[in-house]
Design an enzyme around this catalytic site. Sequence first.
Site, PDB file in Angstrom:
ATOM      1  N   SER A   1       0.848  -1.186   0.000  1.00  8.00           N
ATOM      2  CA  SER A   1       0.000   0.000   0.000  1.00  8.00           C
ATOM      3  C   SER A   1       0.886   1.239   0.000  1.00  8.00           C
ATOM      4  O   SER A   1       2.112   1.147  -0.018  1.00  8.00           O
ATOM      5  CB  SER A   1      -0.910   0.009   1.235  1.00  8.00           C
ATOM      6  N   LYS A   2       0.250   2.406   0.050  1.00  6.74           N
ATOM      7  CA  LYS A   2       1.000   3.661  -0.024  1.00  6.74           C
ATOM      8  C   LYS A   2       1.967   3.838   1.137  1.00  6.74           C
ATOM      9  O   LYS A   2       2.981   4.512   1.007  1.00  6.74           O
ATOM     10  CB  LYS A   2       0.027   4.838  -0.077  1.00  6.74           C
ATOM     11  N   ARG A   3       1.658   3.234   2.276  1.00  6.96           N
ATOM     12  CA  ARG A   3       2.557   3.439   3.428  1.00  6.96           C
ATOM     13  C   ARG A   3       3.914   2.765   3.211  1.00  6.96           C
ATOM     14  O   ARG A   3       4.862   3.022   3.942  1.00  6.96           O
ATOM     15  CB  ARG A   3       1.910   2.931   4.714  1.00  6.96           C
TER      16      ARG A   3
END
Length: 532
Positions: A274-276
């Site tokens: 994911s973006k994290r």
Amino acid sequence: MSQVAQVRVRYAPSPTGLQHIGGVRTALFNYLFARRSGGRFILRVEDTDRARSEDHYIQDIYQSLAWLGIEPDEGPAEHGFSGGDYGPYIQSRRVELYRKYTQQLLDEGKAYYCFCSTERMEQLRKKQEEEKSALQGYDRHCRSLPPEEARREAERRYAAGVEGQGCTVRFAIPLEGSATFHDLLLGDIEWANGDINPDPVILKADRFPTYHLANVIDDHLMNITHVLRAQEWLSSGPLHIQLYRAFGWEAPQFCHLPMVMGRDPATDKLSKLSKRHGATSLLEFRKGGYLREALINYIALLGWAFDESRETFTLAELEGCFDLAKLSRSPATFDYRKLEWFNGRYIRQYSVPQLRKELENLWQEHSPEMHGAVSVENLTERLDWILPLLQERLKSLREIPALAAYFFVAPVYEEPELALPKKHTAAQAAALLRKSRSVLEQLHSRDWVWETFDELLAVKQDWEASFRAAAADEGVKMGSLMQPLRYAITGSNTSPPLIESMIVLERLAGGEELLGRLDSLAMCLETGAEDL
């Protein structure tokens, strides 16, 4: 499903966000499977989520596939694809089809109208949570309504202009039995009907289909033979099987691809990418200076391997060797360091003209801010001279402006201690610079002629020999002479090859530029000697 000898697969993204690594891998695997099988690769845009679908996300789908070189055999003709016999390939233009098949399920008693309000559904959810009920989800409240009475009420609401407000259509999951299917990667899958989300909505209040209904109908009508999708969709498989059964259709063959995981930098734990975990959209990687060849090569290895020894492939090579039998059941971990390794490898395989073109396209499209006073126009004029010096150490095209800055702007010597060789004082380092200056003056006085980078490098040995002789005169090692010289020229104690850099800088800016930098640093060292 009608019998079709030719393999037909599809990539069916929803335009509710930018194309990310997981979606791109799904597209790539479907494309490669079609090419290896002599089949057809179809692009279908699933845009029935009207609240979240946006035009620029649709454009991102098209641009991403085009940049990667993944060309659909069939797709939306209105957007430049070749069309096909099974269009439209955009779901929002197929709504009447979905309503027609929903009516078929209603007429056969396999679906029913539901008039439960949003408020009632929220209350039901809270009650189930508070009571920790074994039954989670819809309670089938409207399933027992007399069909004719429910039909009249739905028609009354539609006629009143409240298009489906408080009126959806739910699929009646069989109360007994199970759904079974064979997955080409995971084997036989069996799911008790009681474990399937109870009677899911298949036609929303706005009379647009949900993903599940539209997906099944389109896969059947487009003669899709194989569905390759991420394992996160595995739980949807039983519902889809029940929908195929309800219509009396044969389901395609399923293959649920291994998950793509990312390592959380804070906890070092793995979770779905994911973006994290950093940049995940293809656009971010492209703007970050990654080459399409590197991304395709690395993404292909996320859950697939040809053998234990080979890991570099062109797209054409992948088309010839991709095999579902070589997929892994285990999740794949996205490793940025490995991607950087691939990217650097492909950067070094590019010719200078190819690399220059990639850079110019990148800067033209994304206009990144350059380092200091370096403009895009100024940089591209000099790339043929500079790129050969940088190419061997690059991990990303985005590194070039900062690495090349000293070819355009004189350094600011903020850390003069970096100029000091080991066991040397500032005064001694300044003296070494003065010695190097005399060498450069002599070299500059010669009648050098160079019009190409290869011609320029032909004088490298003469330059290097002159500096080695100077180091011997001073009684120091070559590295000791080079350290203050490197800092004077580049403003760093690490850089591309120094001799070549000085030759290029003289070719681009003239010998006086080189001498001026040595004078500036020498003065800095001499005036601040007591502080170092």
